[in-house]
Design a protein around this motif. Structure first.
Motif, short mmCIF file in Angstrom:
data_model
loop_
_atom_site.label_atom_id
_atom_site.label_comp_id
_atom_site.label_asym_id
_atom_site.label_seq_id
_atom_site.Cartn_x
_atom_site.Cartn_y
_atom_site.Cartn_z
N ILE A 45 0.83 -1.21 0.00
CA ILE A 45 0.00 0.00 0.00
C ILE A 45 0.87 1.26 0.00
CG2 ILE A 45 -1.65 1.30 1.42
CD1 ILE A 45 -2.89 -1.48 2.11
N GLN A 46 1.99 1.20 0.72
CA GLN A 46 2.92 2.34 0.68
C GLN A 46 3.35 2.60 -0.76
OE1 GLN A 46 5.90 0.84 3.43
NE2 GLN A 46 5.29 2.29 5.03
N TYR A 47 3.72 1.53 -1.46
CA TYR A 47 4.11 1.68 -2.86
C TYR A 47 2.95 2.26 -3.68
CZ TYR A 47 8.59 -0.90 -3.28
OH TYR A 47 9.89 -1.30 -3.24
N GLY A 48 1.75 1.76 -3.40
CA GLY A 48 0.59 2.21 -4.16
C GLY A 48 0.34 3.70 -3.98
N ILE A 49 0.44 4.17 -2.72
CA ILE A 49 0.24 5.60 -2.47
C ILE A 49 1.34 6.41 -3.16
CG2 ILE A 49 0.20 7.38 -0.67
CD1 ILE A 49 -0.95 5.16 1.20
N ALA A 50 2.59 5.94 -3.01
CA ALA A 50 3.71 6.64 -3.66
C ALA A 50 3.47 6.71 -5.16
CB ALA A 50 5.02 5.93 -3.36
N ASN A 53 3.96 -6.73 -4.35
CA ASN A 53 4.11 -6.88 -2.91
C ASN A 53 2.82 -7.25 -2.24
OD1 ASN A 53 6.66 -6.24 -1.37
ND2 ASN A 53 6.71 -4.77 -3.04
N TYR A 54 1.74 -6.57 -2.62
CA TYR A 54 0.48 -6.84 -1.93
C TYR A 54 -0.03 -8.23 -2.29
CZ TYR A 54 -3.94 -6.08 0.33
OH TYR A 54 -4.99 -6.19 1.19
N LYS A 82 -10.81 -5.62 -0.93
CA LYS A 82 -10.00 -6.58 -0.19
C LYS A 82 -8.97 -5.85 0.70
CE LYS A 82 -10.28 -10.15 0.06
NZ LYS A 82 -10.87 -10.82 1.25
N ALA A 83 -8.38 -4.81 0.18
CA ALA A 83 -7.32 -4.11 0.91
C ALA A 83 -7.88 -3.19 1.99
CB ALA A 83 -6.45 -3.32 -0.06
N THR A 84 -9.05 -2.58 1.73
CA THR A 84 -9.55 -1.57 2.67
C THR A 84 -10.80 -2.02 3.42
OG1 THR A 84 -11.00 -0.58 1.02
CG2 THR A 84 -8.75 0.26 1.13
N GLY A 85 -11.49 -3.02 2.89
CA GLY A 85 -12.75 -3.41 3.50
C GLY A 85 -13.91 -2.50 3.14
N LYS A 86 -13.67 -1.56 2.20
CA LYS A 86 -14.73 -0.62 1.79
C LYS A 86 -14.98 -0.77 0.30
CE LYS A 86 -14.47 1.46 5.83
NZ LYS A 86 -15.52 1.44 6.84
N MET A 87 -16.21 -0.42 -0.11
CA MET A 87 -16.55 -0.51 -1.53
C MET A 87 -16.70 0.90 -2.10
SD MET A 87 -16.81 -3.05 -3.47
CE MET A 87 -17.11 -3.23 -5.21
N TYR A 88 -16.13 1.11 -3.28
CA TYR A 88 -16.24 2.41 -3.94
C TYR A 88 -17.55 2.50 -4.69
CZ TYR A 88 -14.88 -0.73 -7.60
OH TYR A 88 -14.85 -1.79 -8.45
N SER A 89 -17.82 3.67 -5.27
CA SER A 89 -19.04 3.85 -6.05
C SER A 89 -18.86 3.32 -7.46
CB SER A 89 -19.41 5.34 -6.08
OG SER A 89 -20.08 5.65 -7.28
N GLU A 90 -19.69 2.35 -7.84
CA GLU A 90 -19.63 1.80 -9.20
C GLU A 90 -19.90 2.88 -10.25
OE1 GLU A 90 -19.34 -1.07 -11.18
OE2 GLU A 90 -18.19 -1.89 -9.53
N ALA A 91 -20.84 3.78 -9.94
CA ALA A 91 -21.22 4.80 -10.93
C ALA A 91 -20.02 5.68 -11.26
CB ALA A 91 -22.37 5.63 -10.39
#
Lengths: 315, 631
Positions: B108-113, B169-170, B494-503
């Protein structure tokens, strides 16, 4: 007719149609080539066409089944079941490995001979020496020079229709690249060698620059072979040479006029009786669009009565 | 207040301060030393040799201050410190700004970077695209333009390296049923060394910029007076340590850490792609390190590797003269395969997601797996096709033309297998799947525009033109950017446990894919018409002003769509709703565990008892807890 056969029949037809449509789209609009002004341009056009046909076919063979599957096989509302369990087909994998191998081998063999032929020496070619530097071009004409004196030089590349030319090239600072889109050829211009001779313990710097009146001698002594490219210009007109290798602050403005003249006009230029249009040179001051000297080019085109295509569409 | 305290005392901030102080001290010390020795240190924006030394040492300053070396130093001192897990009594979010050895945190660090750097690189692109929207110079001069496009290139490359490292990595360890990488501390080092590398690289922008492009060909790079070039070369060089270490780590992890029953041909297909990319980056990065070091040394120490001077006395002794094109071989020997390092993980994501969203097995698993290895192998012997116009002898060009064309074979196998997977598949169009389809279509553009550059006769016209720019962006967007976004959407719950908006996800897709098609195809079109790469202005005489304006509009659309994605993701983090553990109905091991994944990925060891992609086959199972396997 089973449903599988029907699907394959439909996409076969669609692939054939798409190949033709995509090919025409690419050829006539999308990848439209600039005006061709050299024998090489017409020669290379054959290979462009071969690639365009291949592009059209490969595009169709992937996109048609993909689009068809999206439309026809997509999950229907209320259907939560999985799709048929098909995990592979070795015959099919071998087929779509072998056929591309054959196409690639064909292209490789044809492309090798094609290129070899393209760059081989032409009969009766004359040499013009091209020197690139930050951020301009100078051309030396050994054919019109007196041995022992500084060679004839010009800021414009002037060539004669039908006369094969070998352009030898050197840079005297960093790498530049010679590109005239209408000739379809490109060649990097690499910094020339400053040779250091150390006979009898005396270190002597030998100038291999084209500007050196004794260049031939020096080049021979050091076995120096500059980069070269061959063209047979065949359409009179005014074109532009553009530096194609990043070379610093004014790389974009490293231009020169390239003028192809028929034999009479060429002789007039050799005798100093022809005034050439202004050289696009940004060395002084901040360039704006005026720095491209387009009006001068246009005037020259009109004066020379260059047949429409190249002059009008380009400038 | 406590938040501020956690930030100030984090490894990130400590490292940056440490780097700053080290750089300052070393620079001042070097300048005094050189003054004392009688050198002139007042030339240019900064004293070049002192600056080089300061930049190199500053990386060590960063790593020491951040605590990356702490455990290793303790080993040297004879202690045996245990691996630290968890947030060490601080809030969970502080793990992402501190040195953490968990592969998911590092991922996730890599992803944010990667996303932060991507935004920066994109911003630079938008600035110079605005300049190019009209003929004539409007608000940039040659040097500013050159700095911007050079920085855009290398910054995006750093972003890509971070992005693939995020995915590898993840996903790597959890997909093979491992609890972590083989070398967790080395893994942390890989990430943390890329941060000072990025700061050195970015410092190039403030110490004068540079005008060599990301390729930095001598003799331009060895003579340019824009001193940012040194910081660019060093930043690029230091980032190589990250590549080599993480490549090795992933290969060893895959060989030794697989769960019981996880044979090589039962691994999720992404792992094959990740390992192929990892082998490449662990073995080729060294040559670019060599090339970059030689340029740094020529500039700072006066070693004339690339200056074309011939001295017959030296030739008799076996030393050829300096050669500017030598660099190009060393550089492309790495930088061509590097492109495959960037796209292989992305192609792996495509192969991974297709079966899930078509509810159908992956067609020809082994062929796809081995085609990744094939691409890596063939891709390593094609480098000189970047040099078809460099003046190489014809007898060298032709073999490279042939090897280049052969890249089409394994790439073709992938495409055909994807189409066969989709054929008769019951496709679902969730956002990740849309991005996979977008990736396939865009990668196809990149692939189809390749062979015409591979045959030398047509390359003579297209080389160094905007056609290459269009081709390159299509391969990288299709091979990395779109699959990376698909991966973000797919593994986000999977990584955050939250779902984004499909729209919003679909909106992102429907702006970005057409935007990209327009951008890339128009770039190619202008290139065929005579537009060169890397130019600040193209002049009105080429007749491509409308096309250039269109490219700029498309670029802006792509930029906005990425902002929509970030908004979507960030808002979802604040949502109260928890995502279900397996929203896509996947069979992959990571979806057998809760979201977000627990510290050690699984409650206990897992065991593989079936094939990974047996969708549509009743009663087939891929992984079970080892305790349930009955042996």
């Amino acid at each position: 007719m089973g449903s599988r056969t029907r699907h394959f029949a439909i996409i076969t037809v669609l692939i054939a149609v798409s190949t033709v449509v995509v090919y025409f789209l690419i050829n006539l609009y999308l990848f439209e080539r600039p005006f061709g002004a050299s024998a090489e341009a017409s020669q290379i056009e054959t290979m462009f066409q071969a690639h365009f046909i291949l592009m059209g076919f490969l595009f169709a063979i992937i996109v048609v089944p993909l689009g068809y599957a999206i439309v026809v096989f997509r999950q229907k509302e209320g259907d939560d079941t999985d799709a048929p369990h098909i995990h592979g087909n070795t015959t099919l994998e071998i087929v779509w490995t072998i056929i591309p191998v054959l196409i690639v081998v064909g292209f490789a063999i044809w492309g090798s001979f094609f290129y070899w032929d393209l760059v081989s020496a032409n009969e009766g070619e004359v040499e013009i020496r091209v020197q690139g530097y930050k951020w301009d071009w100078t051309f030396y004409y050994p054919e019109h020079s007196v041995p022992g004196e500084p060679p004839r030089q010009d800021q414009t590349l002037v060539v004669e229709t039908g006369q094969p030319v070998v352009l030898t090239m050197q840079a005297n600072d960093v790498i530049h690249a010679f590109w005239v889109p209408q000739f379809r050829v490109k060649q990097d211009v690499v910094p020339y060698n400053i040779a250091i001779r150390s006979d009898n313990g005396d270190r002597q710097v030998i100038d291999l620059s084209f500007a050196n009146p004794n260049y031939e001698e020096a080049a021979e002594a050091f076995n120096y072979s500059p980069q070269e490219v061959r063209i047979i210009p065949d359409q009179p007109g005014v074109y532009r040479l553009r530096c194609a290798e990043i070379c610093g602050t004014q790389h974009w403005a490293m231009l020169a006029n390239v003028i192809v003249l028929d034999t009479d006009d060429y002789q007039a230029w050799v005798n100093g009786e022809l005034t050439l249009p202004a050289d696009p040179n940004f060395a002084n001051g901040t360039p704006d669009t005026e720095g491209y000297y387009l009006d001068e080019l246009k005037a020259f085109c009109d004066e020379q009565e260059f047949s429409g295509v190249n002059c009008e569409s380009e400038y | 207040m406590r938040t501020l305290y956690y930030i100030v005392t984090s490894a990130l901030v400590r490292g940056l301060i440490g780097q700053g102080i080290t750089a300052f001290v070393v620079y001042q010390g070097m300048v005094s030393l050189r003054n004392a020795l009688g050198y002139d240190t007042t030339q240019g924006v900064y004293d070049e040799p002192s600056g080089v030394m300061a930049a190199l040492i500053s990386v060590i300053g960063f790593l020491l201050a951040a605590g990356v070396f702490t455990d290793w130093l303790k080993w040297i001192g004879g202690e045996d410190p245990p691996l630290k897990h968890g947030a060490q009594g601080r809030p969970e979010w502080t793990r992402y700004i501190n040195v953490d050895v968990n592969h998911k945190v590092i991922g996730i660090q890599y992803g944010i970077a990667s996303m932060v750097i991507l935004l920066l690189g994109g911003l630079l692109a938008i600035i110079f695209r605005l300049e190019l929207a009209m003929p004539g110079l409007q608000f940039l001069d040659g040097d500013a333009y050159n700095t911007l496009f050079s920085a855009h290139g290398i910054i995006m490359i750093v972003s890509i390296f971070s992005g693939i490292a995020a995915m590898i990595n993840y996903l790597g360890p959890v997909m093979i049923g491992a609890s972590d990488m083989s070398f967790p501390r080395l893994n942390a080092f890989s990430y943390w060394v890329s941060i000072p590398a990025a700061t050195v690289l970015l410092s190039a922008l403030v110490v004068g910029g540079w005008d060599t492009g990301w390729v930095a060909y001598p003799t331009h790079s060895t003579t340019t007076t824009m001193l940012g070039v040194q910081m660019f070369l060093l930043g690029f060089y230091i980032n190589g340590f990250s590549s080599i270490a993480s490549g090795l780590n992933m290969v060893v992890t895959t060989v030794y850490m697989r769960a019981k029953g996880m044979s090589y041909f039962r691994m999720p297909i992404f792992v094959w792609a990740a390992v192929s990319a990892s082998i490449l980056q662990a073995t080729i990065t060294q040559t670019v390190g060599l090339a970059l070091t030689m340029v740094v040394a020529q500039r700072a120490l006066g070693l004339e590797f690339f200056t074309p001077v011939t001295d017959p006395a030296l030739i008799e002794l076996g030393f050829p003269g300096g050669d500017p094109t030598l660099y190009q071989h060393l550089f492309w020997f790495y930088s061509h395969p590097a492109v495959y390092v960037w796209i292989l993980p992305g192609l792996g994501v495509i192969s991974e997601l297709l079966p899930v969203f078509t509810r159908k097995p992956l067609f020809g698993y082994k062929w796809i797996a081995l085609s990744s290895v094939g691409i890596a192998l063939v891709g390593s012997i094609v480098w000189a096709h970047h040099m078809f116009t460099s003046g190489m002898p014809v007898t060298w060009k032709i073999p490279f033309m042939i090897s280049t064309l052969f890249v089409a074979i394994p790439t073709g196998v992938k495409f055909f297998s994807w189409v066969a997977t989709i054929w008769e598949g019951k496709m679902r169009f969730d956002t990740p799947m849309l991005f996979v389809l977008g990736a396939i279509s865009v990668f196809l553009l990149g692939g189809l525009s390749g062979p015409i550059l591979g045959t030398i006769a047509t390359d003579m016209h297209l080389h160094d033109s905007y056609f290459v720019v269009g081709h390159f962006h299509a391969t990288i967007f299709g091979g990395f950017v779109f699959p990376f976004f698909a991966a973000i959407y797919y593994w986000w719950p999977k990584a955050t446990g939250k779902m984004y908006s499909e729209a919003l996800g679909k909106l992102h897709f429907w702006i970005m894919v057409p935007g990209f098609w327009v951008m890339s195809l128009t770039q190619m079109r202008t290139g065929v018409l005579g537009m060169r790469r890397r130019i600040a202005d193209y002049g009105p005489d080429l007749g491509i002003a409308d096309e250039q304006a269109l490219i700029t509009v498309a670029t802006l659309a792509i930029g906005w769509s990425i902002l929509i994605m970030l908004y979507n993701l960030i808002v979802s983090l604040r949502s109260q709703e928890e995502a279900v553990p397996n929203p896509w109905g996947s069979r992959s091991p990571e979806f057998m565990s809760p979201s977000p994944l627990p510290e050690f990925n699984f409650d206990g060891p897992i065991q593989v008892i079936g094939e990974p992609y047996d969708y549509g086959l009743d009663d087939s199972t891929y992984v079970v807890p080892a305790s349930a396997a009955g042996d």
